[in-house]
Write a protein that holds these residues in place. Structure first.
Motif, PDB file in Angstrom:
ATOM      1  N   ASN A   1     -72.085  -3.616 -37.519  1.00 41.94           N
ATOM      2  CA  ASN A   1     -73.013  -2.493 -37.437  1.00 41.94           C
ATOM      3  C   ASN A   1     -72.911  -1.697 -38.739  1.00 41.94           C
ATOM      4  O   ASN A   1     -72.308  -0.629 -38.782  1.00 41.94           O
ATOM      5  CB  ASN A   1     -72.659  -1.586 -36.258  1.00 41.94           C
ATOM      6  CG  ASN A   1     -73.145  -2.150 -34.945  1.00 41.94           C
ATOM      7  OD1 ASN A   1     -73.592  -3.283 -34.894  1.00 41.94           O
ATOM      8  ND2 ASN A   1     -73.061  -1.362 -33.894  1.00 41.94           N
ATOM      9  N   ILE A   2     -73.507  -2.208 -39.790  1.00 48.69           N
ATOM     10  CA  ILE A   2     -73.422  -1.513 -41.068  1.00 48.69           C
ATOM     11  C   ILE A   2     -74.367  -0.318 -41.096  1.00 48.69           C
ATOM     12  O   ILE A   2     -74.058   0.742 -41.630  1.00 48.69           O
ATOM     13  CB  ILE A   2     -73.733  -2.483 -42.225  1.00 48.69           C
ATOM     14  CG1 ILE A   2     -72.683  -3.601 -42.265  1.00 48.69           C
ATOM     15  CG2 ILE A   2     -73.782  -1.741 -43.553  1.00 48.69           C
ATOM     16  CD1 ILE A   2     -71.268  -3.111 -42.449  1.00 48.69           C
ATOM     17  N   ASP A   3     -75.548  -0.477 -40.505  1.00 47.70           N
ATOM     18  CA  ASP A   3     -76.586   0.549 -40.616  1.00 47.70           C
ATOM     19  C   ASP A   3     -76.783   1.371 -39.352  1.00 47.70           C
ATOM     20  O   ASP A   3     -77.657   2.231 -39.320  1.00 47.70           O
ATOM     21  CB  ASP A   3     -77.925  -0.107 -40.977  1.00 47.70           C
ATOM     22  CG  ASP A   3     -77.868  -0.790 -42.330  1.00 47.70           C
ATOM     23  OD1 ASP A   3     -77.289  -0.198 -43.253  1.00 47.70           O
ATOM     24  OD2 ASP A   3     -78.386  -1.914 -42.446  1.00 47.70           O
ATOM     25  N   SER A   4     -76.013   1.121 -38.295  1.00 43.57           N
ATOM     26  CA  SER A   4     -76.260   1.872 -37.066  1.00 43.57           C
ATOM     27  C   SER A   4     -75.014   1.934 -36.202  1.00 43.57           C
ATOM     28  O   SER A   4     -74.132   1.082 -36.281  1.00 43.57           O
ATOM     29  CB  SER A   4     -77.418   1.244 -36.272  1.00 43.57           C
ATOM     30  OG  SER A   4     -77.093  -0.075 -35.879  1.00 43.57           O
ATOM     31  N   ASP A   5     -74.973   2.981 -35.373  1.00 41.85           N
ATOM     32  CA  ASP A   5     -73.991   3.064 -34.289  1.00 41.85           C
ATOM     33  C   ASP A   5     -74.645   2.520 -33.033  1.00 41.85           C
ATOM     34  O   ASP A   5     -75.801   2.821 -32.749  1.00 41.85           O
ATOM     35  CB  ASP A   5     -73.577   4.518 -34.059  1.00 41.85           C
ATOM     36  CG  ASP A   5     -72.553   5.006 -35.079  1.00 41.85           C
ATOM     37  OD1 ASP A   5     -72.323   4.294 -36.069  1.00 41.85           O
ATOM     38  OD2 ASP A   5     -71.999   6.107 -34.882  1.00 41.85           O
ATOM     39  N   GLU A   6     -73.899   1.739 -32.274  1.00 39.71           N
ATOM     40  CA  GLU A   6     -74.444   1.095 -31.070  1.00 39.71           C
ATOM     41  C   GLU A   6     -73.821   1.717 -29.814  1.00 39.71           C
ATOM     42  O   GLU A   6     -72.603   1.737 -29.657  1.00 39.71           O
ATOM     43  CB  GLU A   6     -74.156  -0.407 -31.092  1.00 39.71           C
ATOM     44  CG  GLU A   6     -74.634  -1.134 -29.845  1.00 39.71           C
ATOM     45  CD  GLU A   6     -74.081  -2.541 -29.755  1.00 39.71           C
ATOM     46  OE1 GLU A   6     -74.717  -3.460 -30.308  1.00 39.71           O
ATOM     47  OE2 GLU A   6     -73.004  -2.725 -29.134  1.00 39.71           O
ATOM     48  N   VAL A   7     -74.680   2.224 -28.941  1.00 39.95           N
ATOM     49  CA  VAL A   7     -74.253   2.777 -27.653  1.00 39.95           C
ATOM     50  C   VAL A   7     -74.846   1.899 -26.555  1.00 39.95           C
ATOM     51  O   VAL A   7     -76.040   1.606 -26.556  1.00 39.95           O
ATOM     52  CB  VAL A   7     -74.746   4.228 -27.477  1.00 39.95           C
ATOM     53  CG1 VAL A   7     -74.371   4.762 -26.094  1.00 39.95           C
ATOM     54  CG2 VAL A   7     -74.178   5.119 -28.571  1.00 39.95           C
ATOM     55  N   ILE A   8     -74.011   1.463 -25.624  1.00 38.67           N
ATOM     56  CA  ILE A   8     -74.501   0.684 -24.484  1.00 38.67           C
ATOM     57  C   ILE A   8     -74.093   1.386 -23.195  1.00 38.67           C
ATOM     58  O   ILE A   8     -72.912   1.717 -23.001  1.00 38.67           O
ATOM     59  CB  ILE A   8     -73.972  -0.762 -24.484  1.00 38.67           C
ATOM     60  CG1 ILE A   8     -74.413  -1.492 -25.748  1.00 38.67           C
ATOM     61  CG2 ILE A   8     -74.469  -1.519 -23.251  1.00 38.67           C
ATOM     62  CD1 ILE A   8     -73.964  -2.948 -25.820  1.00 38.67           C
TER      63      ILE A   8
END
Length: 385
Positions: free
Chosen positions: A302-309
């Motif tokens: 995830n270089i360009d974003s934070d991931e929330v699930i």
């Protein structure tokens, strides 16, 4: 981007006299975004919508950061958030940046004592548990488990719940929430290749119109402050509207997954877009059908974003020790992927019954002080073998 919709009574042309049956004129209001360049609706009020009697105290709702530079994968136990009676007080911001606020809520009672308007953000409410009716100036929408409710900024609303056991995952977005551009043709219609279509929308129905004078409390969120104003007339005095800017709903169960011979990347699950983040829906689907397919996702950075699930239901195939209401955060800058054993377990499987909502932000997320109360503190080590 919803479709053209109208409810109630409207005049034949825009911006002309619209006479009341008993004499006098209805009051037109443009409800629009991006100045006069974005989506808009025209609504018609019995009374002037500008009549404010009192401006009362304000409350600071600014999220408090506990970690502004997070570089740790985290898991929050969302169902540990304690239910509260009041709809707004039940909201617990978990993560935020300059573009959005992501949180959970467990309201026990319907919102009837006051009206609410978010003047800062479009709101996306995902209904995990509960059912009821979203009541707005522009009509009502019945909702149930699995529904997304998109409430455009500036919309005055209340909400009714059928029971006191309700769980909501929510996102407040400072940029408008649209359907993905690549799903639409140049006219705005959803393409045949889109995983859903306009037929799946839940549009406002049953326009409630009140001609009542009194003292009506409106709570308005603006610049992280909750202002309280007293209106002279009931805010649901709209006799009709038409246009493109209104609340609408969509069920996650109506998302039709796109599958292939080999593993498909997350964008095939995209459901909504903004200028600053995307929302995806992971739904029950057939697995990849190449004879050597690995259905579990590959490791990725995830270089360009934070991931929330946000995990809703079923057995999420790439994760170990995940339950309903859990929220994981995988920050940009470090790779993540399936848990040990998940890749191997997926080989030879033909389908998954997982259900989850993913939010990928384009700027880093800060962790709130409230969120740390529900952090399991060890998720970042769960890839150790």
């Amino acid at each position: 981007m919803p479709i053209y919709h109208k409810l109630g009574k409207i005049p034949a042309k825009r911006h002309i006299q619209f006479e009341k049956p008993e004499g006098g004129l209805y009051y037109e209001q443009l409800f629009g975004t991006i100045g006069f360049d974005g989506m808009a609706s025209l609504m018609y009020h019995i009374h002037r919508p500008t009549q404010v009697m009192q401006v009362l105290e304000s409350q600071d709702l600014t999220p408090k950061s506990a970690n502004a530079h997070n570089m740790m994968m985290r898991k929050f136990i969302g169902f540990d958030v304690e239910p509260k009676d009041d709809f707004l007080e039940s909201r617990v911001p978990m993560m935020f940046n300059k573009d959005c606020i992501i949180g959970v809520a467990a309201p026990k009672q319907s919102l009837r004592e006051y009206f609410y308007k978010n003047a800062d953000s479009d709101e996306l409410l995902f209904i995990h548990k509960g059912s009821g009716t979203l009541r707005t100036q522009l009509g009502n929408i019945s909702f149930e488990y699995g529904d997304y409710l998109v409430i455009p900024r500036g919309m005055i609303y209340q909400i009714d719940f059928d029971t006191d056991d309700n769980r909501i995952f929510y996102v407040e977005s400072h940029s408008p929430i649209y359907t993905p551009k690549r799903y639409r043709n140049h006219f705005g219609q959803l393409l045949e290749s889109s995983p859903y279509c306009e037929r799946d929308y839940k549009l406002p129905e049953i326009l409630e119109t009140y001609d009542q004078k009194g003292e009506f409390l409106i709570k308005i969120k603006k610049q992280h402050q909750l202002h309280q104003l007293i209106y002279q007339y009931h805010p649901f005095d709209v006799v009709g509207f038409d246009g493109y800017n209104y609340p609408w709903g969509f069920s996650i169960h109506n998302f039709e997954p796109i599958t292939g011979r080999i593993h498909q990347p997350p964008p095939v699950h995209q459901t909504f877009q903004t200028d600053t983040f995307v929302v995806c829906s992971f739904c029950p689907r057939l697995y990849d059908y190449h004879p050597k397919a690995i259905p579990a996702p590959y490791n990725h950075s995830n270089i360009d974003s934070d991931e929330v699930i946000y995990y809703v239901d079923g057995d999420f195939m790439s994760r170990n020790d995940i339950a309903k209401g859990h929220i994981t955060l995988h920050p940009g800058g470090i790779p993540h992927g399936p848990h040990p054993g998940a890749m191997e377990r997926s080989i030879g499987k033909t389908e998954t019954h997982e259900l989850a909502v993913m939010v990928d932000t384009f700027r880093p997320l800060m962790i709130t002080e409230n969120a740390l109360k529900y952090d399991d503190g060890k998720y970042f080590q769960s890839w150790k073998e």
